[in-house]
Motif scaffolding. Structure first.
Motif, PDB file in Angstrom:
ATOM      1  N   ASN A 199       0.414  -1.246   0.091  1.00  0.00           N
ATOM      2  CA  ASN A 199       0.026   0.111  -0.515  1.00  0.00           C
ATOM      3  C   ASN A 199       0.935   1.489  -0.238  1.00  0.00           C
ATOM      4  N   TYR A 200       0.756   1.879  -0.594  1.00  0.00           N
ATOM      5  CA  TYR A 200       1.348   2.947  -0.980  1.00  0.00           C
ATOM      6  C   TYR A 200       0.888   4.030   0.050  1.00  0.00           C
ATOM      7  N   ILE A 201       1.710   5.226   0.813  1.00  0.00           N
ATOM      8  CA  ILE A 201       1.718   6.423   1.598  1.00  0.00           C
ATOM      9  C   ILE A 201       1.531   7.582   0.989  1.00  0.00           C
ATOM     10  N   LYS A 202       0.955   8.110   0.801  1.00  0.00           N
ATOM     11  CA  LYS A 202      -0.221   9.296   0.206  1.00  0.00           C
ATOM     12  C   LYS A 202       0.799  10.807   0.700  1.00  0.00           C
ATOM     13  N   ASN A 203       1.647  10.937   0.324  1.00  0.00           N
ATOM     14  CA  ASN A 203       2.472  12.255  -0.166  1.00  0.00           C
ATOM     15  C   ASN A 203       3.399  11.673   0.971  1.00  0.00           C
ATOM     16  N   THR A 204       4.160  10.895   0.099  1.00  0.00           N
ATOM     17  CA  THR A 204       5.554  11.018   0.674  1.00  0.00           C
ATOM     18  C   THR A 204       6.489  10.677  -0.779  1.00  0.00           C
ATOM     19  N   ASP A 205       8.022  10.219  -0.689  1.00  0.00           N
ATOM     20  CA  ASP A 205       8.721  10.145  -1.745  1.00  0.00           C
ATOM     21  C   ASP A 205       9.143   8.472  -1.761  1.00  0.00           C
ATOM     22  N   ASN A 206       7.156   7.624  -2.382  1.00  0.00           N
ATOM     23  CA  ASN A 206       7.971   6.678  -2.508  1.00  0.00           C
ATOM     24  C   ASN A 206       7.744   5.652  -1.701  1.00  0.00           C
ATOM     25  N   GLU A 207       7.260   5.580  -0.832  1.00  0.00           N
ATOM     26  CA  GLU A 207       7.362   4.552   0.375  1.00  0.00           C
ATOM     27  C   GLU A 207       5.828   4.180   0.779  1.00  0.00           C
ATOM     28  N   PHE A 208       6.323   3.017   1.127  1.00  0.00           N
ATOM     29  CA  PHE A 208       4.909   2.233   0.715  1.00  0.00           C
ATOM     30  C   PHE A 208       4.398   1.063   2.508  1.00  0.00           C
ATOM     31  N   LEU A 209       3.947   0.707   2.377  1.00  0.00           N
ATOM     32  CA  LEU A 209       3.654  -0.397   3.919  1.00  0.00           C
ATOM     33  C   LEU A 209       2.947  -2.399   3.208  1.00  0.00           C
ATOM     34  N   LEU A 210       4.274  -2.600   3.360  1.00  0.00           N
ATOM     35  CA  LEU A 210       3.974  -4.529   3.554  1.00  0.00           C
ATOM     36  C   LEU A 210       3.339  -4.962   4.344  1.00  0.00           C
ATOM     37  N   ASN A 211       1.979  -5.984   3.736  1.00  0.00           N
ATOM     38  CA  ASN A 211       1.540  -6.334   4.662  1.00  0.00           C
ATOM     39  C   ASN A 211       0.819  -8.127   4.190  1.00  0.00           C
ATOM     40  N   VAL A 212       1.229  -8.871   5.332  1.00  0.00           N
ATOM     41  CA  VAL A 212       0.421 -10.219   5.198  1.00  0.00           C
ATOM     42  C   VAL A 212      -0.901 -10.269   5.188  1.00  0.00           C
ATOM     43  N   SER A 213      -2.267 -10.480   4.744  1.00  0.00           N
ATOM     44  CA  SER A 213      -3.083 -11.067   5.278  1.00  0.00           C
ATOM     45  C   SER A 213      -3.532 -12.093   4.851  1.00  0.00           C
ATOM     46  N   MET A 214      -4.036 -13.180   5.586  1.00  0.00           N
ATOM     47  CA  MET A 214      -4.720 -14.447   5.252  1.00  0.00           C
ATOM     48  C   MET A 214      -6.352 -14.986   4.564  1.00  0.00           C
ATOM     49  N   GLY A 215      -6.328 -15.575   4.271  1.00  0.00           N
ATOM     50  CA  GLY A 215      -7.329 -16.512   3.234  1.00  0.00           C
ATOM     51  C   GLY A 215      -7.520 -17.603   3.233  1.00  0.00           C
ATOM     52  N   ASN A 216      -8.819 -18.188   3.748  1.00  0.00           N
ATOM     53  CA  ASN A 216      -8.930 -19.962   3.229  1.00  0.00           C
ATOM     54  C   ASN A 216      -9.428 -19.635   2.139  1.00  0.00           C
ATOM     55  N   TYR A 217      -8.675 -21.167   1.194  1.00  0.00           N
ATOM     56  CA  TYR A 217      -8.916 -21.531   0.133  1.00  0.00           C
ATOM     57  C   TYR A 217      -9.674 -22.709   0.803  1.00  0.00           C
ATOM     58  N   ARG A 218     -10.434 -23.165  -0.781  1.00  0.00           N
ATOM     59  CA  ARG A 218     -11.231 -24.369  -0.227  1.00  0.00           C
ATOM     60  C   ARG A 218     -11.001 -25.671  -1.638  1.00  0.00           C
ATOM     61  N   LEU A 219     -10.649 -27.126  -1.641  1.00  0.00           N
ATOM     62  CA  LEU A 219     -10.898 -27.517  -2.808  1.00  0.00           C
ATOM     63  C   LEU A 219     -12.584 -27.475  -3.411  1.00  0.00           C
ATOM     64  N   GLU A 220     -12.254 -27.295  -4.873  1.00  0.00           N
ATOM     65  CA  GLU A 220     -13.596 -26.885  -5.523  1.00  0.00           C
ATOM     66  C   GLU A 220     -14.592 -28.196  -4.754  1.00  0.00           C
ATOM     67  N   LYS A 221     -14.349 -29.385  -5.178  1.00  0.00           N
ATOM     68  CA  LYS A 221     -15.296 -30.365  -4.726  1.00  0.00           C
ATOM     69  C   LYS A 221     -15.455 -30.297  -3.393  1.00  0.00           C
ATOM     70  N   ASP A 222     -15.228 -29.937  -2.625  1.00  0.00           N
ATOM     71  CA  ASP A 222     -15.491 -29.983  -0.998  1.00  0.00           C
ATOM     72  C   ASP A 222     -16.991 -28.843  -1.034  1.00  0.00           C
ATOM     73  N   ILE A 223     -16.482 -27.960  -1.917  1.00  0.00           N
ATOM     74  CA  ILE A 223     -17.775 -26.779  -2.171  1.00  0.00           C
ATOM     75  C   ILE A 223     -18.701 -27.300  -1.881  1.00  0.00           C
ATOM     76  N   ARG A 224     -18.514 -27.498  -3.257  1.00  0.00           N
ATOM     77  CA  ARG A 224     -19.597 -28.488  -4.183  1.00  0.00           C
ATOM     78  C   ARG A 224     -20.510 -29.638  -3.657  1.00  0.00           C
ATOM     79  N   ALA A 225     -20.130 -30.021  -2.208  1.00  0.00           N
ATOM     80  CA  ALA A 225     -20.564 -31.837  -1.636  1.00  0.00           C
ATOM     81  C   ALA A 225     -21.612 -30.917  -0.802  1.00  0.00           C
TER      82      ALA A 225
END
Length: 737
Positions: free
Chosen positions: A162-188
């Motif tokens: 994420n770019y920090i506005k009004n700065t000289d090319n400063e960014f925030l690097l973050n890690v967020s988590m998401g759950n991914y499931r097999l398509e067959k289980d969702i269909r079941a």
């Protein structure tokens, strides 16, 4: 001392970027028929081999290798891809004007940074048949998986820039988590689903599919036709009801735990950026200098130590009765009642103060054992949950969510919550001696925050003000949007205006700060608290180095019993105080008899604990500790991660104590970590930086309130990240809702 955070400074090497890449923007017209990730997959497809994609507003941006590609030809091919996509405007964009806001013709620094980050997810294989079109729109990292076996559900890290506005090319690097499931289980699951659950599952199935790229520990977007994909191997981002996608911020039990934690993933991404993107950008940390560091002195820590908690709480709840109400009334709930009674006795020393009944009792603490709300909904029964009232303090416990092994901690939390509710009824703080803090005594302070139970924007939420007197007595007053309907003047109207003005300024600047609270001193100095997405980072390089040392096997020249025996003799020469210690004689004899040719590091450590250690094979005796230190210092043989306080300060300085810094006349920052004694082998959450803003020619007075976060009764066993009076306001909102 300097604090390191996830704020990074980028220096782009424009000439090299222009030499190697070309960029396209794809704009969505107002009446166009495409929108979102799946449509972009179809437009670009796999034949174009995009190296990276990112989205911003109504634009999608794609990056391609310059070699073998021509921007004009790419535009033409995409425009002519299909008649139904003619409203998609594909255009080559330039990068000369890095700070340009002309999204149609130029890539700005935010987009360029995100494209280069996402490029890390592309194939770097020298075999062209292994390349793929990298259209995920982000950088997705997956944990280590068992070879040859697909997990039914995987926790995927999404790395965000994420770019920090009004700065000289400063960014925030973050890690967020998401759950991914097999398509067959969702269909079941869909086959038996009903109502809202069915609608949600159908929404999931409209999302993009992914397959695992084993070589890069990342996900690849499935670009084949939907009816030809294999549901047994394609993943879809989909949550599981009642389960939150969570991974500890930092684990350091082992190297694998570290690498799979959010901090470990973030660390590896920074290393990858410096290794694979060094021709295109330089990445630097921006250190912050601490102005004041407040170490937890534990004076106000009630719940950390059992004896102190019991003594302190005895004085607060003296002669207070507590009533347990079993509204489940089965064998499990009856056993729980007995366990609760047993754990309450140390706090309520007179057992006659502890009762069990089937109804609430006025002026008593009432602990209600009830069912989860879903149980009542399923069985069409009225929910038994009841909130507290002025003369009736209630704490509701759902029997489905109580882990019996943690009953001691649960009891502490129950008592704390009930005392706070009683304090609100009596309008007097009892868990903290307000008058003993020099900066607070003989002064009146006002705290305010919006009702977080309301999902509307801040302007429509109720705003509650808590006025605390020097003796800890307080008043609560709520300002709602209705107060202005009849042109009534509220005594806090002026302050609400200040809050709203600053929030608007932050939103206008597209700031990454979120308003959390208002503070007013007796001298009418107004300070506002904002939470940011900037987090402090421990010494990740050093932590990884030590874990790698810990997991290294013994070098070949050390891996036999006779060599270790010789090392013991050298050790005893340097430390003659152990010469007549029979522990070393037995230890050496065991090495000679049973490990003459080979000994592993694990076996050696086991022998050290067994023969040089203490009871229960503890390696903390003088003999074991000194010999381990000798092996580490002379032969770089490390068995465990160091847990002494000096090492903890070295590794985790950026995650402990209360730190206040970077002050100007109107702004300051701070973060609240944990106590050094609380560090074990993980950190559940990161420490977020918070910004303090002084408004209307006010002075910064927040330093006077640092002690109000040196308490552990807001989050049992842990300090609080904002002054504890906000806990009282939150609880007041819960009582009022």
């Amino acid at each position: 001392m300097n604090i390191i955070t996830n704020r990074l400074k980028f220096t782009f090497h424009i000439d090299n970027i222009k030499r190697d890449f070309i960029f396209l923007s794809l704009q969505r017209e107002k009446n166009s028929k495409w929108w979102g990730a799946k449509q972009l997959d179809y437009i670009i497809g796999d034949e174009y081999k995009a190296l990276a994609v990112c989205y911003k507003d109504n634009y999608a941006y794609a990056m391609f290798k310059r070699q073998g590609n021509n921007g004009y030809e790419l535009e033409k091919r995409i425009r002519n891809n299909d008649d139904c996509l003619q409203d998609c405007i594909a255009k080559e964009v330039e990068i000369e004007k890095i700070n340009s806001c002309d999204e149609e013709n130029f890539i700005n620094n935010e987009v360029l940074g995100r494209l280069l980050l996402n490029y890390l997810g592309s194939s770097r294989s020298r075999f062209s048949n292994l390349h793929f079109s990298n259209l995920t729109g982000s950088l997705l990292k997956i944990p280590s998986l068992k070879i040859g076996k697909l997990a039914r559900s995987i926790l995927v890290a999404q790395v965000n820039l994420n770019y920090i506005k009004n700065t000289d090319n400063e960014f925030l690097l973050n890690v967020s988590m998401g759950n991914y499931r097999l398509e067959k289980d969702i269909r079941a699951e869909l086959r038996n689903a009903k109502g809202e659950n069915k609608k949600q599952l159908l929404k999931y199935l409209k999302r993009p599919r992914y397959i695992i790229d084993d070589g890069k520990a990342t996900l690849i977007r499935w670009l084949g036709s939907e009816d030809k994909n294999n549901p047994n191997s394609t993943y879809i981002k989909a949550g599981k009801k009642g389960k939150k996608a969570h991974k500890n911020f930092l684990n350091f039990d082992s190297l694998a735990d570290f690498e799979n934690s959010k901090a470990g993933i973030l660390h590896q991404v920074i290393l990858d950026m410096r290794k694979y993107l060094k021709s295109y950008l330089t990445v630097e940390f921006i250190p912050l200098e601490t102005k004041k560091c407040l170490r937890f002195d534990r004076t106000n820590f009630i719940f950390t130590q059992q004896n102190k908690a019991t003594k302190k709480l005895n004085s607060i709840i003296e002669n207070q009765s507590i009533n347990i109400i079993d509204l489940v009334n089965n064998e499990e709930s009856q056993n729980l009642v007995e366990k609760i009674k047993k754990e309450l006795i140390p706090y309520f020393q007179n057992e006659t103060l502890i009762s069990v009944s089937n109804h609430d009792i006025n002026d008593a603490f009432n602990v209600r054992i009830i069912r989860d709300k879903n149980y009542y909904k399923r069985n069409n029964i009225e929910d038994k949950y009841l909130s507290s009232e002025n003369n009736i303090q209630r704490q509701n416990l759902t029997i489905e969510s109580i882990p019996t092994k943690e009953i001691k901690a649960i009891i502490k939390t129950i008592i704390k919550e009930l005392i706070i509710k009683q304090d609100i009824s009596r309008q007097k703080i009892s868990l903290f001696d307000w008058s003993k803090i020099t900066q607070l005594s003989n002064k009146k302070w006002i705290f305010a925050m919006y009702d977080e139970n309301n999902d509307d924007n801040n302007q429509n939420k109720s705003l509650t003000f808590m006025t605390i007197n020097h003796d800890g007595s307080f008043e609560l007053d709520t300002l709602t949007s209705d107060d202005n309907m009849f042109l009534q003047t509220h005594k806090y109207d002026e302050y609400k205006e200040y809050i709203e003005q600053v929030i608007k300024q932050e939103k206008k600047a597209e700031s990454y700060f979120k308003f959390e609270g208002f503070i007013l001193s007796e001298n009418h100095d107004i300070n506002l608290i904002f939470r940011s997405d900037e987090i402090t980072l421990p010494n990740l390089d050093q932590i990884k180095f030590v874990l790698e040392e810990q997991e290294k096997e013994l070098p070949e020249y050390l891996s036999n019993g006779f060599t270790i025996t010789n090392i013991v003799q050298d050790f005893l020469t340097i430390y003659p105080q152990f010469n007549n210690n029979e522990k070393f004689d037995i230890f050496c004899q065991e090495l000679k008899n049973n490990y003459p040719r080979h000994i592993s590091k694990k076996e050696l450590y086991g022998l050290i604990k067994q023969y040089l250690g203490g009871k229960n094979n503890s390696a903390s005796t003088k003999e074991a500790t000194q010999f381990r230190d000798y092996l580490l210092e002379k032969y770089q043989v490390r068995f465990t991660f160091p847990k002494d306080n000096d090492s903890k300060y070295s590794f985790f300085f950026n995650n402990i104590n209360i730190n206040y810094f970077e002050e100007t006349e109107t702004e300051a920052h701070y973060f609240v970590g944990c106590s050094v004694e609380a560090i074990n082998s993980s950190f559940k959450d990161s420490c977020h930086l918070r910004k303090i803003v002084a408004v209307k020619n006010s002075q910064l007075v927040f330093q006077d309130l640092l002690k109000t976060m040196d308490v552990d009764f807001v989050r049992t066993g842990q300090s609080t990240v904002i002054p504890f009076p906000f806990k009282y306001i939150r609880e007041y909102h819960n009582l009022s809702s």
